[in-house]
Design a protein around this motif. Structure first.
Motif, PDB file in Angstrom:
ATOM      1  N   GLY A 190       0.809  -1.213   0.000  1.00  0.00           N
ATOM      2  CA  GLY A 190       0.000   0.000   0.000  1.00  0.00           C
ATOM      3  C   GLY A 190       0.839   1.258   0.000  1.00  0.00           C
ATOM      4  N   VAL A 191       2.159   1.108   0.183  1.00  0.00           N
ATOM      5  CA  VAL A 191       3.084   2.243   0.085  1.00  0.00           C
ATOM      6  C   VAL A 191       3.727   2.195  -1.291  1.00  0.00           C
ATOM      7  N   MET A 192       3.738   3.333  -1.985  1.00  0.00           N
ATOM      8  CA  MET A 192       4.290   3.377  -3.339  1.00  0.00           C
ATOM      9  C   MET A 192       4.878   4.753  -3.617  1.00  0.00           C
ATOM     10  N   SER A 193       5.711   4.825  -4.620  1.00  0.00           N
ATOM     11  CA  SER A 193       6.198   6.134  -5.045  1.00  0.00           C
ATOM     12  C   SER A 193       5.060   6.878  -5.732  1.00  0.00           C
ATOM     13  N   ILE A 194       5.152   8.190  -5.779  1.00  0.00           N
ATOM     14  CA  ILE A 194       4.100   8.982  -6.415  1.00  0.00           C
ATOM     15  C   ILE A 194       4.030   8.684  -7.916  1.00  0.00           C
ATOM     16  N   GLY A 195       5.175   8.386  -8.516  1.00  0.00           N
ATOM     17  CA  GLY A 195       5.193   8.045  -9.935  1.00  0.00           C
ATOM     18  C   GLY A 195       4.515   6.722 -10.216  1.00  0.00           C
ATOM     19  N   ALA A 196       4.684   5.762  -9.309  1.00  0.00           N
ATOM     20  CA  ALA A 196       4.012   4.469  -9.472  1.00  0.00           C
ATOM     21  C   ALA A 196       2.501   4.643  -9.415  1.00  0.00           C
ATOM     22  N   ALA A 197       2.047   5.506  -8.511  1.00  0.00           N
ATOM     23  CA  ALA A 197       0.613   5.781  -8.411  1.00  0.00           C
ATOM     24  C   ALA A 197       0.102   6.418  -9.700  1.00  0.00           C
ATOM     25  N   LYS A 222       5.504  10.893  10.458  1.00  0.00           N
ATOM     26  CA  LYS A 222       6.561  10.276  11.262  1.00  0.00           C
ATOM     27  C   LYS A 222       6.675   8.778  10.989  1.00  0.00           C
ATOM     28  N   GLN A 223       5.519   8.129  10.729  1.00  0.00           N
ATOM     29  CA  GLN A 223       5.522   6.679  10.582  1.00  0.00           C
ATOM     30  C   GLN A 223       4.296   6.216   9.816  1.00  0.00           C
ATOM     31  N   ILE A 224       4.473   5.109   9.074  1.00  0.00           N
ATOM     32  CA  ILE A 224       3.361   4.447   8.387  1.00  0.00           C
ATOM     33  C   ILE A 224       3.014   3.200   9.191  1.00  0.00           C
ATOM     34  N   PHE A 280      -3.565   3.832   1.672  1.00  0.00           N
ATOM     35  CA  PHE A 280      -2.372   3.869   0.828  1.00  0.00           C
ATOM     36  C   PHE A 280      -1.585   5.148   1.097  1.00  0.00           C
ATOM     37  N   VAL A 281      -0.287   5.080   0.809  1.00  0.00           N
ATOM     38  CA  VAL A 281       0.615   6.221   1.015  1.00  0.00           C
ATOM     39  C   VAL A 281       1.480   6.379  -0.228  1.00  0.00           C
ATOM     40  N   CYS A 282       1.538   7.586  -0.740  1.00  0.00           N
ATOM     41  CA  CYS A 282       2.430   7.892  -1.864  1.00  0.00           C
ATOM     42  C   CYS A 282       3.618   8.692  -1.337  1.00  0.00           C
TER      43      CYS A 282
END
Length: 412
Positions: free
Chosen positions: A125-132, A246-248, A280-282
């Motif tokens: 669920g964590v991805m780079s902004i470009g991947a999104a 600070k944290q995911i 999700f987190v970008c």
């Protein structure tokens, strides 16, 4: 054994534009790209220009590809290049498929992302902004229901709007907390300075007006001191320069993030932790030139913060000090796709001029060089401040390198 006039590595805007110019001059060209579709980063781009018109990267790439195909350009996709070997009178391109022999090489490999490390960033669920961006605009896959963007910069601001247009809810955009890797990205002062350069694109006239004064350091400090607790909204999404992630959190996937307040110096305010539920987190850490292939073939480099990292030294016609090796697009510095496309035209014409030595091509080449500068000057978005200064440094480095090479040849 077939020897091509030019092998172009990268089927993005720079590579395709160069191929068109080469084919219009009847050069024997092959374009290689590891991605299954041509277009490069154009494929994920969709944004509205200041004049109200929409820039649709898929349509732009389609137009370039159709023109290249109409000229019977050999475009081979799904082909990874892992080495360029320099021989006496040619180059050998090593790929997973076969060897390609050529007199000239254009490296148009673009850029890669440098996401900021945050505790919990390995969770699904964590991805780079470009991947999104690619998942949303290219593959039409919804990355989640509600997310948050970590990293406030030109890239994240542009892609955030694209995600919203796809019906994805974004809680906000915030800074990462400070560590040795993201020191600049977590500094509210530096982020404010860079954001002031794109505030003219904001939907709010108030923000656009404020950007005219935000270039002054004392105004930036004042703005940060009195920055709204609820952030400044763009397209209904708060942008925080006084809060950081600070944290995911999560067990098997992203479930929430821990947000904290930060001072104008980026220091965490004690007892300010707040848990924000997201799925999700970008992470938006910026872009850097993807220049490994230029390094293995022996191109000299210069580090330019203004251009986004280590840049292969080249001149205004995109030729490097390694005769026969050309570069174009984001490998030469992080700029817009429009600039990359115009650089590709220059590189294609430069190669055609070298092979054919035509006065007509030379005139077109000089016009194309001027058009790169005009396109850069007219760009509505600049990824880094001081791009023109960075370009001057690269030009000076090229002249000095060529002078040194000539001196060494005289000694020999």
């Amino acid at each position: 054994m077939q020897i091509y006039d030019v092998v172009i590595i990268g089927a993005g805007p720079a590579g395709l534009a160069a191929a068109i110019q080469c084919r219009e001059n009847n050069l024997d060209v092959v374009v290689l790209d590891e991605f299954p579709r041509a277009g490069g980063r154009l494929l994920g781009q969709l944004h509205q220009e200041p004049n109200g018109q929409w820039w649709n990267g898929i349509e732009e790439s389609k137009a370039l590809l159709e023109r290249a195909e109409s000229l019977e350009t050999d475009i081979q996709l799904g082909v990874s290049v892992h080495h360029i070997e320099k021989l006496d009178d040619q180059f050998v391109i090593h790929t997973k498929k076969k060897y390609f022999h050529t007199r000239n090489v254009l490296i148009a490999t673009g850029a890669a992302e440098s996401p900021a490390p945050i505790p919990g960033w390995t969770l699904p669920g964590v991805m780079s902004i470009g991947a999104a961006q690619v998942m949303t605009n290219v593959h039409r896959v919804k990355v989640g229901e509600k997310g948050i963007i970590v990293g406030v910069n030109v890239l994240s601001a542009a892609i955030a709007r694209e995600l919203q247009l796809a019906g994805i809810e974004l809680h906000s955009m915030a800074l990462p907390t400070r560590n040795v890797v993201v020191d600049e990205q977590s500094d509210p002062r530096l982020v404010m300075d860079r954001l002031s350069r794109i505030a003219h694109l904001a939907p709010s006239k108030f923000i656009q007006l404020g950007s005219k004064f935000a270039k002054y350091k004392f105004v930036q400090s004042l703005a940060l001191k009195y920055y709204p607790t609820n952030g400044i909204k763009m397209w209904g999404m708060p942008i925080y320069l006084n809060k950081a992630i600070k944290q995911i959190n999560g067990t098997d996937k992203v479930e929430s993030v821990t947000m904290v307040d930060v001072t104008i110096n980026g220091d965490i305010v004690e007892n300010s932790e707040k848990e924000i539920p997201v799925d999700f987190v970008c992470i938006a850490g910026g872009l850097y030139p993807l220049a490994e292939l230029a390094a293995v073939v022996g191109c000299p480099f210069i580090y330019s913060e203004e251009l986004g990292g280590h840049i292969p030294i080249h001149n205004e016609t995109m030729e490097t000090p390694v005769k026969g090796i050309y570069v174009a697009g984001n490998i030469t510095g992080i700029e817009s796709s429009k600039v990359a496309r115009e650089q590709g035209k220059v590189a294609g014409l430069a190669i055609a001029h070298k092979e054919l030595n035509s006065i007509d091509i030379e005139e077109k080449l000089q016009a194309a060089v001027r058009n790169v500068v005009a396109t850069r000057d007219a760009a509505s978005i600049q990824f880094h401040p001081g791009i023109s200064e960075g370009r001057k440094k690269v030009s000076t480095a090229f002249q000095e390198t060529m002078k040194t090479q000539k001196e060494l040849e005289l000694v020999r």
